[in-house]
Design a protein around this motif. Structure first.
Motif, PDB file in Angstrom:
ATOM      1  N   TRP A   1       0.993  -1.561   0.179  1.00 47.68           N
ATOM      2  CA  TRP A   1       0.198  -0.190  -0.137  1.00 47.68           C
ATOM      3  C   TRP A   1       0.872   1.718  -0.134  1.00 47.68           C
ATOM      4  O   TRP A   1       0.521   2.483  -0.092  1.00 47.68           O
ATOM      5  CB  TRP A   1      -1.216   0.236   1.112  1.00 47.68           C
ATOM      6  CG  TRP A   1      -1.543  -1.263   1.264  1.00 47.68           C
ATOM      7  CD1 TRP A   1      -1.813  -1.918   2.140  1.00 47.68           C
ATOM      8  CD2 TRP A   1      -2.547  -2.156   0.669  1.00 47.68           C
ATOM      9  NE1 TRP A   1      -2.357  -3.097   1.637  1.00 47.68           N
ATOM     10  CE2 TRP A   1      -3.059  -3.026   0.933  1.00 47.68           C
ATOM     11  CE3 TRP A   1      -2.728  -1.008  -1.164  1.00 47.68           C
ATOM     12  CZ2 TRP A   1      -3.656  -3.710  -0.401  1.00 47.68           C
ATOM     13  CZ3 TRP A   1      -4.131  -1.587  -1.649  1.00 47.68           C
ATOM     14  CH2 TRP A   1      -4.437  -2.980  -1.652  1.00 47.68           C
ATOM     15  N   ARG A   2       1.950   1.537   0.471  1.00 51.37           N
ATOM     16  CA  ARG A   2       2.985   2.449   0.117  1.00 51.37           C
ATOM     17  C   ARG A   2       3.272   3.135  -1.439  1.00 51.37           C
ATOM     18  O   ARG A   2       3.985   3.816  -1.344  1.00 51.37           O
ATOM     19  CB  ARG A   2       4.858   1.973   0.504  1.00 51.37           C
ATOM     20  CG  ARG A   2       4.686   2.026   2.127  1.00 51.37           C
ATOM     21  CD  ARG A   2       4.091   2.833   2.249  1.00 51.37           C
ATOM     22  NE  ARG A   2       5.126   4.048   2.271  1.00 51.37           N
ATOM     23  CZ  ARG A   2       5.045   5.841   3.072  1.00 51.37           C
ATOM     24  NH1 ARG A   2       3.871   5.659   2.770  1.00 51.37           N
ATOM     25  NH2 ARG A   2       5.555   6.624   2.558  1.00 51.37           N
ATOM     26  N   PHE A   3       3.054   1.547  -2.423  1.00 53.38           N
ATOM     27  CA  PHE A   3       2.780   2.171  -4.005  1.00 53.38           C
ATOM     28  C   PHE A   3       1.398   2.901  -3.953  1.00 53.38           C
ATOM     29  O   PHE A   3       1.276   3.691  -5.688  1.00 53.38           O
ATOM     30  CB  PHE A   3       2.930   0.820  -4.584  1.00 53.38           C
ATOM     31  CG  PHE A   3       3.907   0.089  -4.740  1.00 53.38           C
ATOM     32  CD1 PHE A   3       5.325   0.529  -5.864  1.00 53.38           C
ATOM     33  CD2 PHE A   3       4.344  -0.157  -3.710  1.00 53.38           C
ATOM     34  CE1 PHE A   3       6.401   0.258  -6.195  1.00 53.38           C
ATOM     35  CE2 PHE A   3       5.900  -0.997  -3.434  1.00 53.38           C
ATOM     36  CZ  PHE A   3       6.294  -1.119  -4.811  1.00 53.38           C
ATOM     37  N   GLY A   4       0.757   3.334  -3.158  1.00 52.32           N
ATOM     38  CA  GLY A   4      -0.774   4.488  -3.733  1.00 52.32           C
ATOM     39  C   GLY A   4      -0.153   5.568  -2.851  1.00 52.32           C
ATOM     40  O   GLY A   4       0.431   6.099  -4.096  1.00 52.32           O
ATOM     41  N   GLY A   5      -1.449   6.766  -2.788  1.00 54.83           N
ATOM     42  CA  GLY A   5      -1.013   7.521  -3.258  1.00 54.83           C
ATOM     43  C   GLY A   5      -1.019   8.566  -4.302  1.00 54.83           C
ATOM     44  O   GLY A   5      -1.733   7.990  -5.412  1.00 54.83           O
TER      45      GLY A   5
END
Length: 232
Positions: free
Chosen positions: A81-85
């Motif tokens: 989820w750190r690939f989101g944003g």
């Protein structure tokens, strides 16, 4: 992996099915991808290379901006989820992507199953254990430093994610590389740990992407993600 085993034991004692624990089974392990024979040995703690790498870590410790540090500290979390944003926006939501989330839970466990035994065998001391001048900006890990597990995972996740959304391959892989760089910014790894982590993640990806069980879960996870992002 240890949490999953403990959960399975608790369920067994309670007379319940361990199906939940099986959801995050790794796709492969260190018996198949043995990093101790695939990677060169780490530099010795008293070597010129390690001294040079310590200097690079110390330089970042001085030069990093508050914004860079905050970003790198957030990257201490090992999650896709750190690939989101900025890449995918609000549609990249764990609650709305159950198949995708379960699939990447297996990816996380795969990294641990491959890298943790290698770290233990290779036994490289973290930078702060070699130089008192290095002050980690995240909770210091008790595991070995080589290769970087975060970097391995970020590279592995990036490759898999880029194959799901090839339209954003360049951006995804740039973020994967940045995720590894964050480990230098917070002073918890050497540059060569990051380099070997990227190699390790690539080797693991190449190995598991050939497997039938990977393919069987990849396609529905990919379809779910692309539908959520409006790419179908």
């Amino acid at each position: 992996m240890r949490k999953i085993i403990a959960l399975a034991a608790m369920l067994a004692l309670a007379g319940l099915s361990p199906a939940i624990a099986d959801e995050a089974k790794p796709f492969t392990d260190a018996k198949v991808v043995n990093l101790t024979i695939l990677l060169p040995p780490p530099p010795a703690a008293d070597s010129m290379q390690t001294k040079s790498e310590i200097a690079a870590v110390l330089a970042l410790q001085v030069e990093r901006t508050p914004e860079e540090l905050k970003h790198a500290q957030a990257d201490d979390e090992e999650t896709v989820w750190r690939f989101g944003g900025e890449l995918f926006g609000a549609k990249f939501d764990k609650a709305k992507l159950p198949k995708f989330a379960a699939f990447f839970d297996r990816i996380i466990e795969t990294e641990a199953a491959v890298v943790d035994p290698a770290k233990k065998t290779l036994g490289r001391l973290r930078p702060h254990l070699v130089s008192d001048l290095v002050r980690p900006a995240v909770e210091p890990s008790k595991s070995g430093s080589y290769p970087s597990g975060h970097t391995t995972l970020g590279t592995l996740e990036g490759i898999v994610l880029a194959n799901m959304v090839p339209e954003k391959r360049a951006e995804i892989m740039a973020r994967a590389w940045d995720y590894g760089h964050s480990r230098l910014v917070v002073g918890i790894h050497y540059p060569s740990d990051i380099e070997m982590g990227r190699i390790s993640g690539t080797v693991i990806a190449e190995t598991i992407m050939r497997q039938d069980d990977f393919k069987a879960e990849f396609e529905p996870a990919k379809a779910e993600l692309r539908a959520a992002l409006g790419l179908n």
